[in-house]
Design a protein around this motif. Structure first.
Motif, short mmCIF file in Angstrom:
data_model
loop_
_atom_site.label_atom_id
_atom_site.label_comp_id
_atom_site.label_asym_id
_atom_site.label_seq_id
_atom_site.Cartn_x
_atom_site.Cartn_y
_atom_site.Cartn_z
N ASN A 93 -0.18 -3.06 -10.18
CA ASN A 93 -0.83 -4.27 -9.69
C ASN A 93 -0.87 -4.34 -8.16
N MET A 94 -2.04 -4.03 -7.59
CA MET A 94 -2.18 -4.02 -6.12
C MET A 94 -1.98 -5.40 -5.50
N ALA A 95 -2.42 -6.44 -6.19
CA ALA A 95 -2.26 -7.81 -5.66
C ALA A 95 -0.77 -8.12 -5.46
N LEU A 96 0.06 -7.68 -6.40
CA LEU A 96 1.50 -7.89 -6.28
C LEU A 96 2.07 -7.05 -5.14
N ALA A 97 1.56 -5.84 -4.97
CA ALA A 97 2.02 -4.98 -3.87
C ALA A 97 1.76 -5.66 -2.53
N ILE A 98 0.62 -6.33 -2.42
CA ILE A 98 0.27 -7.05 -1.19
C ILE A 98 1.19 -8.26 -0.99
N LYS A 99 1.56 -8.94 -2.09
CA LYS A 99 2.52 -10.05 -2.00
C LYS A 99 3.86 -9.57 -1.45
N LEU A 100 4.29 -8.39 -1.90
CA LEU A 100 5.56 -7.83 -1.43
C LEU A 100 5.48 -7.54 0.07
N GLU A 101 4.33 -7.02 0.51
CA GLU A 101 4.12 -6.74 1.93
C GLU A 101 4.30 -8.02 2.75
N LYS A 102 3.77 -9.14 2.27
CA LYS A 102 3.92 -10.42 2.99
C LYS A 102 5.39 -10.82 3.08
N MET A 103 6.15 -10.52 2.04
CA MET A 103 7.56 -10.88 2.03
C MET A 103 8.36 -10.08 3.07
N LEU A 104 7.93 -8.85 3.33
CA LEU A 104 8.60 -8.02 4.34
C LEU A 104 8.54 -8.72 5.69
#
Length: 104
Positions: A93-104
């Protein structure tokens, strides 16, 4: 190890808000020193992170070297650049991968 220390910090930074807004499980396949399978669970109550397979099926699997992983989480390597240059491979899930990036 730097990888274990990074996951310890991630675990310490977790809160219900991240879990509620992310709702994803991330598995990391790391190569090199301190490599292996690690995970960040932002779906199960309270969240968790650590060595081994996640407690539930991963929504996103990311593959990279352990050195690049540490650089990524310490802000020395941008996730988008890592992905574009082939240092980071993402399945799921790329959308979730992008959410994780925001959390970083």
């Amino acid at each position: 190890s730097p990888v274990a220390e990074t996951f310890r910090v991630i675990q310490g930074a977790m809160n219900e808000e991240y879990v509620r807004t992310t709702q994803g499980v991330f598995q990391f396949e790391l190569s090199g020193d301190d490599g292996g399978t690690w995970y960040i669970d932002l779906k199960t109550k309270g969240g968790s992170a650590g060595l081994g397979k996640p407690p539930v099926a991963a929504d996103v699997v990311m593959s990279m070297s352990s050195a690049d992983f540490v650089k990524l989480f310490t802000g020395k390597l941008k996730p988008t650049l890592a992905f574009m240059t082939g240092k980071l491979r993402i399945k799921g899930n790329m959308a979730l991968a992008i959410k994780l990036e925001k959390m970083l």
